[in-house]
Design a protein around this motif. Structure first.
Motif, mmCIF file in Angstrom:
data_model
loop_
_atom_site.group_PDB
_atom_site.id
_atom_site.type_symbol
_atom_site.label_atom_id
_atom_site.label_comp_id
_atom_site.label_asym_id
_atom_site.label_seq_id
_atom_site.Cartn_x
_atom_site.Cartn_y
_atom_site.Cartn_z
ATOM 1 N N ARG A 256 0.817 -1.222 0.000
ATOM 2 C CA ARG A 256 0.000 0.000 0.000
ATOM 3 C C ARG A 256 0.849 1.269 0.000
ATOM 4 N NH1 ARG A 256 -3.911 0.381 4.649
ATOM 5 N NH2 ARG A 256 -2.256 -0.592 5.920
ATOM 6 N N ASP A 257 2.153 1.144 0.212
ATOM 7 C CA ASP A 257 3.083 2.266 0.289
ATOM 8 C C ASP A 257 2.638 3.283 1.340
ATOM 9 O OD1 ASP A 257 5.479 3.432 -0.363
ATOM 10 O OD2 ASP A 257 4.654 4.665 -1.975
ATOM 11 N N VAL A 258 2.396 2.782 2.536
ATOM 12 C CA VAL A 258 2.078 3.625 3.685
ATOM 13 C C VAL A 258 3.045 3.262 4.808
ATOM 14 C CG1 VAL A 258 -0.350 3.918 3.073
ATOM 15 C CG2 VAL A 258 0.341 1.970 4.494
ATOM 16 N N TYR A 259 3.172 4.160 5.795
ATOM 17 C CA TYR A 259 4.156 3.919 6.844
ATOM 18 C C TYR A 259 3.675 4.502 8.168
ATOM 19 C CZ TYR A 259 5.591 8.831 6.805
ATOM 20 O OH TYR A 259 5.604 10.198 6.920
ATOM 21 N N ALA A 260 4.382 4.138 9.232
ATOM 22 C CA ALA A 260 4.190 4.716 10.552
ATOM 23 C C ALA A 260 5.509 4.601 11.296
ATOM 24 C CB ALA A 260 3.081 3.995 11.316
ATOM 25 N N GLY A 261 5.712 5.458 12.284
ATOM 26 C CA GLY A 261 6.946 5.396 13.053
ATOM 27 C C GLY A 261 6.789 6.067 14.394
ATOM 28 N N TRP A 262 7.596 5.623 15.360
ATOM 29 C CA TRP A 262 7.518 6.185 16.703
ATOM 30 C C TRP A 262 8.775 5.824 17.493
ATOM 31 C CZ3 TRP A 262 4.798 2.078 14.801
ATOM 32 C CH2 TRP A 262 5.063 0.833 15.376
ATOM 33 N N LYS A 263 8.959 6.532 18.593
ATOM 34 C CA LYS A 263 10.021 6.238 19.547
ATOM 35 C C LYS A 263 9.407 5.452 20.692
ATOM 36 C CE LYS A 263 13.481 8.519 22.471
ATOM 37 N NZ LYS A 263 14.074 9.829 22.844
ATOM 38 N N LEU A 264 10.068 4.350 21.076
ATOM 39 C CA LEU A 264 9.564 3.527 22.163
ATOM 40 C C LEU A 264 9.988 4.147 23.495
ATOM 41 C CD1 LEU A 264 8.058 0.840 22.756
ATOM 42 C CD2 LEU A 264 10.304 -0.238 22.961
ATOM 43 N N GLY A 265 9.016 4.465 24.329
ATOM 44 C CA GLY A 265 9.301 5.113 25.599
ATOM 45 C C GLY A 265 9.002 4.215 26.782
ATOM 46 N N GLY A 266 9.567 4.572 27.940
ATOM 47 C CA GLY A 266 9.271 3.857 29.166
ATOM 48 C C GLY A 266 10.103 2.629 29.421
ATOM 49 N N VAL A 267 10.918 2.193 28.448
ATOM 50 C CA VAL A 267 11.771 1.017 28.596
ATOM 51 C C VAL A 267 13.112 1.313 27.943
ATOM 52 C CG1 VAL A 267 9.903 -0.679 28.700
ATOM 53 C CG2 VAL A 267 10.829 0.002 26.476
ATOM 54 N N SER A 268 14.058 0.399 28.118
ATOM 55 C CA SER A 268 15.375 0.571 27.514
ATOM 56 C C SER A 268 15.309 0.361 26.000
ATOM 57 C CB SER A 268 16.366 -0.412 28.139
ATOM 58 O OG SER A 268 15.943 -1.744 27.919
ATOM 59 N N THR A 269 16.394 0.702 25.333
ATOM 60 C CA THR A 269 16.477 0.543 23.884
ATOM 61 C C THR A 269 16.369 -0.932 23.512
ATOM 62 O OG1 THR A 269 17.883 2.495 23.687
ATOM 63 C CG2 THR A 269 17.910 0.936 21.849
ATOM 64 N N PRO A 270 15.476 -1.290 22.585
ATOM 65 C CA PRO A 270 15.298 -2.709 22.224
ATOM 66 C C PRO A 270 16.548 -3.297 21.596
ATOM 67 C CG PRO A 270 13.440 -1.377 21.466
ATOM 68 C CD PRO A 270 14.521 -0.420 21.887
ATOM 69 N N SER A 271 16.705 -4.597 21.798
ATOM 70 C CA SER A 271 17.792 -5.349 21.178
ATOM 71 C C SER A 271 17.316 -6.100 19.942
ATOM 72 C CB SER A 271 18.390 -6.336 22.173
ATOM 73 O OG SER A 271 19.342 -7.169 21.569
ATOM 74 N N GLU A 272 16.037 -6.511 19.918
ATOM 75 C CA GLU A 272 15.507 -7.297 18.804
ATOM 76 C C GLU A 272 14.002 -7.067 18.700
ATOM 77 O OE1 GLU A 272 15.583 -8.435 15.858
ATOM 78 O OE2 GLU A 272 17.209 -9.876 16.234
ATOM 79 N N ILE A 273 13.454 -7.305 17.515
ATOM 80 C CA ILE A 273 12.024 -7.174 17.295
ATOM 81 C C ILE A 273 11.473 -8.426 16.624
ATOM 82 C CG2 ILE A 273 11.797 -4.656 17.211
ATOM 83 C CD1 ILE A 273 12.125 -4.815 14.172
ATOM 84 N N PHE A 274 10.250 -8.789 17.004
ATOM 85 C CA PHE A 274 9.469 -9.844 16.384
ATOM 86 C C PHE A 274 8.065 -9.280 16.179
ATOM 87 C CE2 PHE A 274 12.494 -11.605 19.441
ATOM 88 C CZ PHE A 274 13.297 -12.363 18.615
ATOM 89 N N CYS A 275 7.164 -10.036 15.619
ATOM 90 C CA CYS A 275 5.844 -9.466 15.391
ATOM 91 C C CYS A 275 4.818 -10.556 15.088
ATOM 92 C CB CYS A 275 5.873 -8.448 14.249
ATOM 93 S SG CYS A 275 6.387 -9.133 12.658
ATOM 94 N N ASN A 276 3.565 -10.153 15.109
ATOM 95 C CA ASN A 276 2.459 -10.926 14.542
ATOM 96 C C ASN A 276 1.487 -9.928 13.945
ATOM 97 O OD1 ASN A 276 0.950 -9.911 16.743
ATOM 98 N ND2 ASN A 276 1.263 -11.774 17.943
ATOM 99 N N GLU A 277 0.314 -10.353 13.575
ATOM 100 C CA GLU A 277 -0.611 -9.448 12.892
ATOM 101 C C GLU A 277 -1.101 -8.326 13.799
ATOM 102 O OE1 GLU A 277 -1.360 -9.100 9.895
ATOM 103 O OE2 GLU A 277 -0.766 -10.957 8.897
ATOM 104 N N GLY A 278 -1.049 -8.528 15.108
ATOM 105 C CA GLY A 278 -1.604 -7.530 16.010
ATOM 106 C C GLY A 278 -0.586 -6.667 16.720
ATOM 107 N N TYR A 279 0.628 -7.219 16.943
ATOM 108 C CA TYR A 279 1.596 -6.532 17.783
ATOM 109 C C TYR A 279 3.004 -6.601 17.212
ATOM 110 C CZ TYR A 279 -1.917 -6.451 21.528
ATOM 111 O OH TYR A 279 -3.043 -6.219 22.271
ATOM 112 N N ILE A 280 3.772 -5.558 17.518
ATOM 113 C CA ILE A 280 5.222 -5.606 17.381
ATOM 114 C C ILE A 280 5.767 -5.953 18.766
ATOM 115 C CG2 ILE A 280 7.304 -4.287 16.880
ATOM 116 C CD1 ILE A 280 5.524 -2.541 15.054
#
Length: 542
Positions: A256-280
């Motif tokens: 669809r050529d759409v995007y989103a972005g944000w800074k993760l707050g309240g926790v330390s800098t992530p080391s790794e990311i995984f996902c499913n259809e509902g959550y990062i």
């Protein structure tokens, strides 16, 4: 016996869920089961191979040419061969035994271009090469050393492969990075302080009928960021590509050529990311954090800036803590990190989600006093003064789709990774201080994993004039429990195996098929080297 009273179809259906060792053992139990499997051997071993592909995320067309029982059985039992070779090397303190074949690319191909990167598609039959002339080529290794090109696709300004994965056993997804100039429309900061990273998504499929790959490119996304900042992790779910840059997350829907972005707050800098259809899902020092996908906006410009995405701060929707916090720092030295081959698999409630955490700890050799990591990074101690421990903590996330905050996180076990020191010149602290996990794949399902270790700092163990460092690997498959949780790191390539004036550029390993490819090159500044400038070895673990 009870099984003899079952319909044959039901008996064979049960056999179809067994792995190779179980099939071998089952045949030893009685004549009836031995004859049952032998009489239906083609179906049994073809089904076994199919389960092997599903269990390890292998590209099924890699095996489409197989026709005999012996071929099916040989392919399905590859993890057994790899595991046996690894444990033999571990027991004998030797290099992993392998049979190498020097690949012969067509002269016209190697004359007109130089290969920059390689990728062995899981399944071990197809090798992707990326050349400086802007071409991605797929080669069939079935008749090695001779190669057959089954795809040639132009790639603009190729820089490197960022992500690849086999999807549904019949498609290959590749996300590659391009090097493009910063658009004239961007004028916010001085050019010397900025860089632009651009990614393009490609889907590959293989046609058995015409014996060719077909490629479809889908979208391009450019991100402007600091020249000292790099994208550290990728994950993909459906049409969405998730990227992690420090504590900023970018989601791009390439269809669809759409995007989103944000800074993760309240926790330390992530080391790794995984996902499913509902959550990062993030792995941080504190534990596992989950956050929902937000609303998207269209890509209306030639680029998106990281600074603009960081203006939006979001906190986790749910959090599952570790029993104790870790220090998963990304530094220029060897980092403690979380990683897992499950990165390519959606986090679901149908099975446990497995990931590992690398942790180094050090003490002063004489006193036994602990030494903080920042002191290690400052090199205040000589290697001979250190005792290092490289620990791998394996975790299982049991995800509850209806109530993610009720998900549970358990420590499966901790293994200590060591190297043999008798007869070689590595210091005791070498694994903990110098080795970084550069490659991680299933050997036989998510509980049987191979890690390829490299030395990004370039430590040369006892060969100070050679300028080479080794490549090593370890296997966690349950047998370490019998060794008190100790796993031995064995050499895939020893430093002294590398000839002078040459170096190992890239390694690609597929443990589930017991195959790999080594890419070698000669020093371009050498006045003494008289051989080819680059060459490639296909190896089978024996």
């Amino acid at each position: 016996m009870i099984t003899s009273k079952m319909p044959l179809e039901l008996q064979l259906a049960i056999v179809g869920y067994l792995d190779p060792l179980d099939i071998f053992y089952l045949q030893l139990t009685c004549k009836h089961l031995y004859d049952l499997i032998e009489d239906s051997a083609e179906m049994v071993w073809r089904n076994c191979l199919n389960q092997h592909c599903l269990r390890n995320g292998l590209f099924w067309p890699s095996f489409a040419h197989l026709t005999t029982v012996a071929e099916y059985k040989h392919a399905a039992t590859a993890p057994l061969r790899f595991s046996t070779a690894y444990h033999r090397a571990s027991k004998n303190d030797s290099v992993l035994e392998k049979r190498c074949t020097r690949l012969q690319f067509p002269t016209t191909y190697t004359t007109d271009s130089m290969i920059l990167d390689i990728h062995l598609i899981p399944g071990g039959r197809f090798l992707a090469t990326f050349s400086d002339n802007g071409t991605m080529s797929i080669w069939d290794l079935r008749l090695a050393p001779k190669l057959e090109m089954v795809l040639s696709m132009p790639l603009e300004c190729f820089h490197g492969v960022a992500y690849s994965n086999v999807v549904d056993c019949d498609k290959v997804h590749i996300l590659y990075e391009l090097v493009l100039g910063i658009p004239a429309a961007y004028t916010a900061t001085p050019p010397e302080d900025t860089a632009m990273t651009t990614h393009e998504f490609v889907e590959l499929s293989f046609s058995v009928e015409d014996h060719k790959f077909h490629a479809q490119s889908s979208g391009r996304f450019s991100l402007i960021l600091s020249s000292e900042t790099q994208i550290q992790a990728h994950s993909v779910i459906g049409d969405k590509i998730i990227s992690l840059v420090d504590d900023v997350t970018i989601v791009w829907d390439h269809k669809r050529d759409v995007y989103a972005g944000w800074k993760l707050g309240g926790v330390s800098t992530p080391s790794e990311i995984f996902c499913n259809e509902g959550y990062i899902i993030y792995i941080t020092n504190e534990g596992v954090q989950g956050i929902t996908f937000p609303e998207y906006v269209p890509v209306t410009n030639e680029f998106v800036t990281l600074a603009s995405l960081a203006e939006t701060v979001r906190t986790p929707t749910f959090s599952i803590p570790f029993e104790r916090p870790y220090d998963l720092a990304r530094t220029d030295s060897v980092p403690n990190l979380a990683w897992g081959s499950d990165i390519c698999v959606p986090v679901g409630s149908d099975r446990q989600f497995i990931f590992d955490i690398r942790e180094s700890s050090f003490t002063e050799s004489r006193s036994g006093e602990p030494i903080p990591q920042d002191i290690i990074n400052s090199n205040e101690f000589e290697d001979s003064q250190l005792t290092g421990t490289l620990s791998i903590h394996r975790y299982a996330l049991k995800y509850h789709s209806q109530s993610p905050s009720s998900s549970s996180l358990s420590l499966i076990g901790t293994t200590t990774h060591t190297m043999p020191y008798e007869g070689i010149n590595y210091p005791q602290c070498y694994p903990a201080k110098y080795l970084s996990a550069c490659y991680y794949q299933w050997c036989d399902g998510p509980q049987s994993t191979v890690t390829v270790w490299s030395d990004p700092g370039g430590y040369v163990a006892g060969w100070p004039d050679s300028g080479h460092s080794g490549v090593f690997m370890s296997l966690v498959d349950g047998k370490e429990r019998m060794a008190g949780g100790e796993v031995e790191i064995v050499p895939l390539v020893q430093p002294h195996e590398v000839a002078n004036e040459t170096f190992l550029v890239e390694k690609a390993l597929c443990p589930a098929t017991a195959k790999g490819v080594l890419m070698w090159a000669a020093d371009p500044d050498s006045d003494e080297w008289e051989g080819p400038w680059e060459w490639f070895d296909l190896f089978d673990v024996v």
